[in-house]
Scaffold this motif. Structure first.
Motif, mmCIF file in Angstrom:
data_model
loop_
_atom_site.group_PDB
_atom_site.id
_atom_site.type_symbol
_atom_site.label_atom_id
_atom_site.label_comp_id
_atom_site.label_asym_id
_atom_site.label_seq_id
_atom_site.Cartn_x
_atom_site.Cartn_y
_atom_site.Cartn_z
ATOM 1 N N PHE A 1 0.805 -1.221 0.000
ATOM 2 C CA PHE A 1 0.000 0.000 0.000
ATOM 3 C C PHE A 1 0.846 1.284 0.000
ATOM 4 O O PHE A 1 0.341 2.329 -0.369
ATOM 5 C CB PHE A 1 -0.925 0.020 1.223
ATOM 6 C CG PHE A 1 -1.938 -1.099 1.255
ATOM 7 C CD1 PHE A 1 -2.856 -1.247 0.227
ATOM 8 C CD2 PHE A 1 -1.965 -2.004 2.307
ATOM 9 C CE1 PHE A 1 -3.802 -2.271 0.252
ATOM 10 C CE2 PHE A 1 -2.900 -3.031 2.354
ATOM 11 C CZ PHE A 1 -3.823 -3.165 1.320
ATOM 12 N N LEU B 1 0.142 2.183 -11.586
ATOM 13 C CA LEU B 1 -0.651 3.045 -10.698
ATOM 14 C C LEU B 1 0.171 3.403 -9.464
ATOM 15 O O LEU B 1 0.062 4.501 -8.931
ATOM 16 C CB LEU B 1 -1.930 2.327 -10.258
ATOM 17 C CG LEU B 1 -3.106 2.337 -11.226
ATOM 18 C CD1 LEU B 1 -4.267 1.542 -10.633
ATOM 19 C CD2 LEU B 1 -3.540 3.773 -11.509
ATOM 20 N N GLY B 2 0.973 2.466 -9.003
ATOM 21 C CA GLY B 2 1.819 2.694 -7.834
ATOM 22 C C GLY B 2 3.024 3.569 -8.115
ATOM 23 O O GLY B 2 3.808 3.837 -7.207
ATOM 24 N N LEU C 1 1.834 -1.405 -6.859
ATOM 25 C CA LEU C 1 1.235 -1.553 -5.531
ATOM 26 C C LEU C 1 0.015 -2.471 -5.667
ATOM 27 O O LEU C 1 -0.373 -2.841 -6.779
ATOM 28 C CB LEU C 1 0.800 -0.199 -4.969
ATOM 29 C CG LEU C 1 1.893 0.770 -4.542
ATOM 30 C CD1 LEU C 1 1.293 2.122 -4.146
ATOM 31 C CD2 LEU C 1 2.695 0.195 -3.353
ATOM 32 N N ALA D 1 -2.891 -1.658 -5.592
ATOM 33 C CA ALA D 1 -3.837 -0.983 -6.498
ATOM 34 C C ALA D 1 -3.683 -1.496 -7.926
ATOM 35 O O ALA D 1 -4.679 -1.658 -8.644
ATOM 36 C CB ALA D 1 -3.626 0.531 -6.452
#
Lengths: 230, 230
Positions: A87, A174-175, A180, A182
């Protein structure tokens, strides 16, 4: 301690296809944790671990059982804090929920309209009966009708991916520079379609496709090990 | 050091309405930083700070100038790390970009179709001319036609908010128990509509509306201090 991941499969136990199970598979690899996969069909899930959960993934870590992909990711993050973070901190944890919410309400329903009948077709007979009855009730139509106009649905679906695409033209994940949880949330959805359905809808040059291929190659090609449906 | 926030206004300099400026206004309050607001109309922006930026917000912190709301949030986070975090860590920072991307591609275009003509009407004469010409060129139609069917656009717009709504029925803010910059990103959009347009579209009982009211009341009602357009 041994980790077991209960995953959803169809007739071919070597082809897990659940989006939620794929999220956890990559999350385990992200954490560098060894695990064994235990395959289950839809109708076998209620019998797993003494009826622990109606849904997979179920993670068994030693004596601990956890169900639900996000809950499992949080469990892994909290239990293995010294491993690479899923995260990137508390803000990333809470905003991963928004990525999940968007994915489940934008990507999943659209993919279902492309792949629902193909998913049915990869299941064994008892699961086909369960899947057809439960989904046709939920969709309010036959599986055949549900996907009949899928070719026309591709363009608006690709358009709906613009919030994702706009990020992925600027950065690999996205990370950011590295993935991540996500990323795995969204990856799981596309992997679900890739493994269960031969219907292709993402143009190779689409930044979403480029990112998806990048995700497929992570962790010695964990995602790519299961060939695309043909 | 003194902080100045250059904000977009119409005829009434006490009614900043830019979504991006509102994001920064709440970010400054979140950080507990005092600032003065400097109002500018659209056509005055190129003359600010020696032509530093074509867009507002512009933040001036001592001798440092920063433009673009996200860049300003990052500047504040990095410059004032001991104040309450706007991102909750690196994961939250990167995933705030997805919230921004979703907001700018889902919420902003929809709100423009509700409020574009009302925004025009609150501007002074030179800004009205600039706004009409630039927006009509971008929209490919007159402002009047652009918003003509806005009443019919409300329902699909409210539906498109479902990824946001699904989070806000479970927790007070996108950031969890307390707000993060991600909340201000979405808040800015709705505040833009609230301050510039009397057209009401969010049912009071909608969880998005409940959350928006919650945001309006943050920091001694920073957002609520500017009354809704009537």
């Amino acid at each position: 301690m041994a980790i077991t991941l209960y995953e959803l499969v169809g007739r071919d136990a070597a082809r897990p296809f659940s989006p939620h199970c794929w999220k956890v598979r990559l999350a385990l690899r992200h954490k560098g944790l060894d695990f064994q996969s235990a395959a289950a069909g839809f109708t076998e899930i209620p019998g797993l671990e003494g009826g622990y959960s109606k849904i997979v993934p179920i993670l068994k870590d030693g004596e601990t059982l956890v169900a639900d992909s996000f809950a499992i990711a949080e469990y892994l993050e909290d239990t293995y804090p010294d491993r690479p973070s899923l995260f990137g901190g508390e803000g990333g944890r809470t905003l991963s929920r928004f990525v999940e919410s968007w994915t489940q309400r934008t990507v999943h329903p659209a993919l279902a309209r492309l792949a629902a009948l193909d998913i049915h077709d990869i299941l064994d007979a008892p699961d086909q009966a369960y899947f057809r009855e439960s989904r046709e009730k939920a969709f309010g139509t036959t599986l055949e009708d549900f996907v009949a106009d899928r070719a026309e649905r591709v363009e608006p679906f690709l358009k709906s991916l613009e919030p994702l695409r706009a990020i992925l033209v600027k950065q690999p994940f996205l990370g950011g520079e590295s993935p991540l949880f996500a990323d795995y949330i969204v990856f799981g959805a596309f992997q679900w379609a890739r493994v269960s359905s031969p219907f292709r809808f993402l143009p190779a040059e689409d930044p979403v496709s480029v990112w998806f291929e990048r995700c497929l190659s992570l962790y010695e090609g964990e995602g790519a090990k299961v060939p695309a449906a043909a």
